[in-house]
Design an enzyme around this catalytic site. Structure first.
Site, mmCIF file in Angstrom:
data_model
loop_
_atom_site.group_PDB
_atom_site.id
_atom_site.type_symbol
_atom_site.label_atom_id
_atom_site.label_comp_id
_atom_site.label_asym_id
_atom_site.label_seq_id
_atom_site.Cartn_x
_atom_site.Cartn_y
_atom_site.Cartn_z
ATOM 1 N N SER A 45 5.679 -1.076 2.334
ATOM 2 C CA SER A 45 4.910 -0.227 3.241
ATOM 3 C C SER A 45 3.757 0.401 2.482
ATOM 4 C CB SER A 45 5.807 0.872 3.825
ATOM 5 O OG SER A 45 5.064 1.722 4.673
ATOM 6 N N SER A 59 -0.541 2.212 3.153
ATOM 7 C CA SER A 59 -1.265 3.117 4.047
ATOM 8 C C SER A 59 -1.751 2.428 5.308
ATOM 9 C CB SER A 59 -2.454 3.730 3.308
ATOM 10 O OG SER A 59 -3.311 2.713 2.833
ATOM 11 N N GLN A 66 2.634 -2.485 7.066
ATOM 12 C CA GLN A 66 3.900 -2.736 6.393
ATOM 13 C C GLN A 66 4.314 -4.183 6.633
ATOM 14 O OE1 GLN A 66 6.411 0.300 8.094
ATOM 15 N NE2 GLN A 66 7.369 -1.115 9.538
ATOM 16 N N LYS A 73 2.933 -9.190 8.331
ATOM 17 C CA LYS A 73 2.281 -7.917 8.030
ATOM 18 C C LYS A 73 1.811 -7.287 9.333
ATOM 19 C CE LYS A 73 -1.116 -5.925 4.847
ATOM 20 N NZ LYS A 73 -2.022 -6.230 3.712
ATOM 21 N N ASP A 93 -8.550 -5.772 -5.219
ATOM 22 C CA ASP A 93 -7.466 -4.783 -5.194
ATOM 23 C C ASP A 93 -6.313 -5.303 -6.049
ATOM 24 O OD1 ASP A 93 -6.316 -2.396 -4.501
ATOM 25 O OD2 ASP A 93 -5.614 -3.054 -2.537
#
Length: 522
Positions: free
Chosen positions: A128, A130, A133, A148, A283
């Site tokens: 999970s 922001s 999840q 997702k 990321d």
């Protein structure tokens, strides 16, 4: 409006609670302001270091502010080192939302209940964050997948919080002289764009598909396949990947993974994404990277979470590659010249002065292992130098800087003795040779050939039409007509020669390659 006001009040309450007003005025404090604030808020305890207080405040304000802190952790030009250190600890530790809401989201988006869509759907999420999840599931044919699901109500929350950030950036621009050079409004705009990009999970799926295609033949990186029949803007379904989180080095060693090779592979993957493709996973924190221990793909990286990617155009790639190579060769004069040529530094900047300043920043880090180098400190010194020479910070490179710091952290964990410079230099030199050598020229000819095949045959006719139109403006000028006709004949001869030359060149190169393949095979 009332809700926006209440949100602003809550934000201000948290800022005061953690003493962030003290941090805000530290750069332009007037005598007595700090004492006045201490008297007004006598009840609060500010004994905790300011970086820790800022991190706790962002975590209390919620996921959007956590992401803002993650972005700020890359901005050594804006943020002091002690705060950078604390912000780098921020992660999306967000409790999962109710599984019934996830099931309802899937039903709305894909038109059927998960029990009808999947052979198996696990109600308890495995991860999970922001924005969304993840639930494990299985397709009707038994394929193992990860589903997702977008967190409900995120767009409204993002719109409200980012609107307040835009207001803050506008205010800072008015009261802080240095804000124009640092482009704070542009940074918030970039943050806004990437947050909204993350809300569209189809965009993330497309990013994953592009990265998977870029590394289809790679022996170093794996990217999950997307199952498009089970994807929408708020739900995506992808291949379930199995591996060990890259941060769990003890498990990797126990499994027999070569950490030194893994660290050098990570560097090459990064530079391949940036300089070959101009498309990179932005990321790359340890939570988004696994390492495969399956015998068929042992030791390969597995990339996850493609909501944030960075892109660079050809100009950015050329500029960055020149700078990286100049750094690796310690050619600080070329670094200074590149900054001035690109317009990032004012054209009146003296090359020798900027060269000396860059040398002072970078020379101490060479011939040292990664464990003895802090990129945070290097970037801080470089940005201090940029302020002195009025070098503008480029918002499009913020994500690249963030990713480079992720690579540094990953490299430290896997191989503290990794020499990032020596590992990257051969790859960059090879890439530059491919770009500016004969191979690069041939590839560009091949890429442009379809366009040339349409344009070149039309050039004589288009030239004749243009010259006739010019001549028609003054029909009384026979001399002009004769000159234009002669000019057209010369142009036609030149075009014919050009077509012949290009054709001969391409045929010759292709023939040479075929000859080499034949004799090489022989």
């Amino acid at each position: 409006m009332i809700l926006k006001f209440l949100r602003l009040v809550r934000i201000l309450r948290v800022l005061v609670k953690y003493g962030l007003d003290e941090i805000a005025i530290s750069g332009f404090d007037k005598p007595g302001i700090s004492r006045l604030l201490d008297l007004a808020f006598f009840w609060r305890d500010l004994s905790t270091p300011r970086g820790v207080r800022l991190r706790l405040a962002l975590e209390e304000l919620g996921p959007i502010f956590v992401k803002l802190g993650q972005v700020l952790s890359t901005r050594s030009d804006l943020v002091p080192p002690d705060i950078i250190y604390e912000l780098s600890k921020l992660q999306d530790r967000v409790p999962p939302f109710d599984s019934d809401l996830a099931i309802a989201q899937i039903e709305r988006s894909l038109g059927a209940h998960p029990d009808q869509l999947f052979a198996r759907f696990e109600r308890i999420p495995v991860a999970s964050a922001s924005i969304a999840q993840v639930h494990f599931a299985a397709l009707p044919d038994g394929t193992q997948v990860a589903v997702k699901v977008l967190r409900p109500g995120m767009k409204k929350l993002i719109d409200e919080d980012v609107a307040l950030m835009h207001m803050a950036a506008n205010f800072i621009n008015r009261v802080w002289e240095d804000s124009k050079r640092l482009k704070m409004k542009e940074v918030v705009h970039e943050f806004d764009k990437y947050l909204h990009d993350e809300l569209d999970l189809m965009r993330e799926a497309a990013n994953a598909a592009q990265l998977r295609r870029n590394f289809a033949d790679s022996k170093m990186l794996m990217v999950p396949e997307m199952y498009w029949d089970y994807c929408s803007s708020s739900v995506i379904t992808m291949e379930r990947m199995h591996g060990i989180p890259v941060s769990q080095t003890d498990r990797l060693l126990e499994a027999g993974v070569d950490l030194k090779k893994l660290s050098s592979d990570g560097v090459e993957i990064f530079f391949t994404q940036v300089f070959r493709d101009g498309f990179f996973h932005a990321d790359m924190h340890p939570g988004n990277i696994l390492v495969s221990i399956d015998p068929a793909s042992f030791g390969r990286y597995i990339a996850l979470d493609f909501g944030i990617v960075g892109t660079l155009n050809d100009y950015d790639k050329d500029y960055l590659s020149q700078n990286f190579l100049a750094f690796f060769r310690r050619d600080y004069k070329r670094v200074a010249e590149a900054h001035i040529e690109s317009g990032w530094a004012p054209k009146e900047t003296r090359v020798d002065e900027l060269e000396a300043a860059v040398r002072a920043c970078c020379e101490p880090i060479f011939d040292r292992p990664l464990k003895d180098i802090s990129f945070g400190q290097i970037l801080l010194r470089l940005f201090q130098t940029s302020r002195r020479f009025n070098v503008e910070v480029q918002p499009q490179l913020v994500l690249l800087q963030k990713t480079l710091l992720n690579i540094e952290g990953l490299g430290r964990a896997l191989d503290p003795d990794l020499d990032l410079w020596k590992t990257a230099k051969p790859y960059l030199e090879r890439w530059m040779a491919e770009q500016v050598g004969w191979r690069g020229l041939l590839e560009r000819f091949k890429a442009e050939a379809p366009r040339y095949s349409h344009i070149i045959p039309q050039l004589p006719r288009l030239t004749h039409q243009a010259l006739t139109a010019i001549a028609d403006r003054d029909t009384s000028s026979h001399e002009l007509l004769r000159e234009l006709a002669e000019e057209q004949r010369r142009t036609n001869r030149l075009l014919s020669f050009l077509v012949f030359f290009v054709g001969a060149f391409v045929v010759g190169v292709v023939g040479f390659q075929a000859w080499m393949r034949y004799h090489g095979g022989a």
